[in-house]
Design an enzyme around this catalytic site. Structure first.
Site, PDB file in Angstrom:
ATOM      1  CG  ASP A   1      -1.818   1.273   1.145  1.00  0.00           C
ATOM      2  OD1 ASP A   1      -2.379   1.544   0.074  1.00  0.00           O
ATOM      3  OD2 ASP A   1      -1.903   1.982   2.152  1.00  0.00           O
TER       4      ASP A   1
ATOM      5  CG  HIS B   1      -7.208   3.180  -1.415  1.00  0.00           C
ATOM      6  ND1 HIS B   1      -6.724   2.843  -2.649  1.00  0.00           N
ATOM      7  CD2 HIS B   1      -6.124   3.267  -0.603  1.00  0.00           C
ATOM      8  CE1 HIS B   1      -5.411   2.740  -2.577  1.00  0.00           C
ATOM      9  NE2 HIS B   1      -5.023   2.983  -1.349  1.00  0.00           N
TER      10      HIS B   1
ATOM     11  CG  ASP C   1      -5.756   5.184   2.830  1.00  0.00           C
ATOM     12  OD1 ASP C   1      -4.770   4.833   3.525  1.00  0.00           O
ATOM     13  OD2 ASP C   1      -5.642   5.628   1.673  1.00  0.00           O
TER      14      ASP C   1
HETATM   15  O1  DOR Z   1      -3.616   8.913   0.642  1.00  0.00           O
HETATM   16  C1  DOR Z   1      -2.866   7.982   0.893  1.00  0.00           C
HETATM   17  N1  DOR Z   1      -1.973   8.037   1.913  1.00  0.00           N
HETATM   18  N2  DOR Z   1      -2.919   6.894   0.132  1.00  0.00           N
HETATM   19  C2  DOR Z   1      -2.017   5.905   0.236  1.00  0.00           C
HETATM   20  O2  DOR Z   1      -2.110   4.971  -0.506  1.00  0.00           O
HETATM   21  C3  DOR Z   1      -0.936   5.988   1.238  1.00  0.00           C
HETATM   22  C4  DOR Z   1      -1.279   6.875   2.338  1.00  0.00           C
HETATM   23  C5  DOR Z   1      -0.103   7.255   3.205  1.00  0.00           C
HETATM   24  O3  DOR Z   1       0.667   6.387   3.579  1.00  0.00           O
HETATM   25  O4  DOR Z   1       0.002   8.435   3.584  1.00  0.00           O
HETATM   26 ZN    ZN Z   2      -3.169   3.048  -0.685  1.00  0.00          ZN
END
Ligand code: DOR
Ligand code: ZN
Length: 429
Positions: free
Chosen positions: A152, A232, A306
Site C-alpha cells: 500500500d 480504496h 485509509d
Molecule cells: O492517501 C494515501 N496516503 N494513500 C495511500 O495509498 C498511502 C497513504 C499514506 O501512507 O500516507
Molecule cells: Zn493506498
C-alpha cells in the site's frame, strides 16, 4: 470482571439480531444475550437509546510506527481508533523500516499488546522495502502474525513480479491487498485528471491509472488463484471490473473510504486545501455516487478509512509538495451514519456487514458475534448525537482531516475489547 449492558438496540445480522436486549459479559466473553438479564456482582451500564454492534474493524490504517512517530504511533493511532468506535485495525506496512519481515511484524504486535487501545492485525509488504523488486519474507511474517500482504502506497509495478509473489504467497492463505496505481501513467499526478485539474493548474492523476491495475490484478488473481482485495477503490469503471470478477466467481473483494464516497474533486477549490490531497485522488461526483451504490448493492465489501496521518508542517507545504492522505478513524462511523444510514441508502445491518463482519472475513481473523460464547469485542454508539468534526480536536497525533467543520450525526460512546472498556462515555480509557 463482569459487565451487564442493558437496553441497547443490538444489531448483528450474523445471528439475526435487530432489537432491544441486554448483554452479560464475564471474563471477556459474552455470557448471555436476552431480555431482563441479571448478573450477580456485575457493573451495570444502561445503554437506552444506543446501538450495540459487533466491534468495528478498520482494515486499512496507517499507524506510522516504527519510524514515523511524528505523524502517529501505535498508542495514538489505536487511541484514535477507540474514539472512533473500532475494536481492531489492520496496520499498513509503509513504516520506516518497512514492515516486510517477521521482526517488524513482531514489533507492531508487541507494542500494540503493551500500549494499544484496540487489537492490531498487522499486514506485511508484498515486496522488500515496497520497491517491487524482491518478494518479502512472507512465511516469516505469517509465522509472526501477519494477516495480509500489501505494498500500500504503491502498486506492484511489474505484472511478473505480482504473479510470482501471488504464486508463492498463496500457500499461506492470506489475502493480497492491492493499491492500484500505474506509476508510469500517473507520474506526478496530484488530483483527478479532468476539468478540476485543469482549472486548478495541477497535474492530473487519471482514473485509468487505477483501473489498469485493477483489471491487471484481477487477471493475475485468476491466473494464480490468490485471494485479491482492491484497496480504496475510487472510480465507477474500476468498481464495474470488481463486479464482473465477482460474477465470474473469482475470490475478489474491495473496500471504499468515506472520503471517496462523501467528497469529490469539486471540493478542492482555490484554497488548495492539502487535507483533500489523497491517493487515489478524490474523483468525480458520478464516481462517488457509483461507489455509494456499490456499498448498497454489495459490490463494495468493506468500508475502511485509509487513516493516513501527516504532521501539520508536512501538510502546510504547497499542494504539489504536501503528502497524500487524510486521517479518518474518528469520523468514519459518523459519516457513514449521516450519509448512508440516515439517508436510507443502507441499513444498520448492512453497516455492520461493511464495518465489522466483512473486514474480519477478508483478513481471516475470528468473527465476533453478539451471542453467548463469543469474545466481547463490542461497539456502542449514539445514533442521534450531532457534532461538528474537529471542534473538540482529535485523539490522533495528526489533524489532517478533510471533513473539518462538517456537521455529522452519531458517535461511538463505549467500546469493549475482550470485555475490557477502551472507551467509556466518549472518553478513551
Ligand atoms: O492517501 C494515501 N496516503 N494513500 C495511500 O495509498 C498511502 C497513504 C499514506 O501512507 O500516507
Ligand atoms: Zn493506498
Amino acid at each position: 470482571m463482569a459487565l451487564l449492558l442493558k437496553n441497547a438496540h443490538i444489531v448483528d445480522p450474523s445471528v439475526n439480531l435487530d432489537g432491544v436486549a441486554d448483554v452479560a459479559i464475564v471474563d471477556g466473553r459474552i455470557e448471555a444475550v436476552g431480555e431482563n438479564l441479571t448478573l450477580d456482582g456485575a457493573e451495570v451500564i444502561d445503554l437506552t437509546g444506543k446501538y450495540l454492534v459487533p466491534g468495528l474493524v478498520d482494515m486499512h490504517v496507517h499507524l506510522r510506527d516504527p519510524g514515523l512517530e511524528h505523524k502517529e504511533d501505535i498508542e495514538s493511532g489505536t487511541r484514535a481508533a477507540a474514539r472512533g468506535g473500532f475494536t481492531g485495525v489492520c496496520s499498513m506496512p509503509n513504516t520506516k523500516p518497512v514492515t516486510d519481515n517477521g521482526v517488524t511484524i513482531e514489533y507492531v504486535k508487541s507494542v500494540a499488546a503493551s500500549c494499544g487501545h484496540c487489537r492490531v492485525y498487522p499486514s506485511g509488504a508484498i515486496t522488500k522495502g515496497l520497491k517491487g523488486e524482491i518478494i518479502s519474507e512472507m512465511g516469516d511474517m505469517v509465522a509472526h502474525g501477519c494477516v495480509a500482504f500489501t505494498d500500500d502506497g504503491h502498486g506492484v509495478q511489474g505484472a511478473g513480479m505480482l504473479r510470482r509473489a501471488m504464486d508463492y504467497g498463496k500457500m499461506f492463505g492470506k489475502v493480497f491487498m492491492s493499491h492500484c496505481q500505474d506509476e508510469d501513467l500517473v507520474g506526478e499526478g496530484q488530483v483527478n485528471e479532468g476539468v478540476v485539474s485543469t482549472r486548478l493548474g495541477l497535474l492530473g492523476w487519471p482514473a485509468e491509472g487505477e483501473e489498469l491495475q485493477i483489471q491487471r490484478d484481477i487477471m493475475i488473481a485468476r491466473l494464480t488463484g490468490a485471494k485479491l482485495h482492491i484497496q480504496h477503490i475510487s472510480t465507477a469503471c474500476g468498481l464495474d471490473m470488481v463486479r464482473a470478477a465477482k460474477a465470474e466467481g473469482l475470490p475478489v473483494t474491495c473496500e471504499a473510504t468515506p472520503h471517496h464516497m462523501f467528497l469529490t474533486e469539486d471540493d478542492i477549490t482555490e484554497t488548495y486545501d492539502t487535507n483533500l490531497k489523497v491517493n487515489p485522488p478524490l474523483r468525480t461526483a458520478d464516481d462517488a455516487a457509483a461507489i455509494r451504490a456499490g456499498v448498497a448493492d454489495g459490490t463494495v465489501d468493506a468500508i475502511v478509512t485509509d487513516h493516513a496521518p501527516h504532521a501539520d508542517w508536512e501538510k502546510s507545504r504547497e499542494f504539489e509538495l504536501a503528502p497524500f492522505g487524510m486521517i479518518g478513524l474518528e469520523t468514519s462511523l459518523a459519516l457513514v451514519n449521516t450519509h448512508l444510514v440516515k439517508t436510507g441508502q443502507i441499513s444498520y445491518q448492512r453497516m455492520v456487514e461493511l464495518m465489522a463482519i466483512a473486514p474480519r472475513q477478508i483478513l481471516g481473523v475470528d468473527q465476533v458475534k453478539i451471542e453467548a460464547g463469543s469474545v466481547a469485542d463490542i461497539t456502542v454508539f449514539d445514533p442521534e448525537v450531532r457534532w461538528t468534526v474537529g471542534e473538540d480536536g482529535f485523539e490522533s497525533r495528526s489533524q489532517n482531516s478533510g471533513f473539518k467543520g462538517a456537521e455529522v450525526c452519531g458517535r461511538a460512546t463505549d467500546v469493549f475489547v475482550g470485555g475490557v472498556p477502551t472507551l467509556r462515555d466518549g472518553v478513551v480509557c
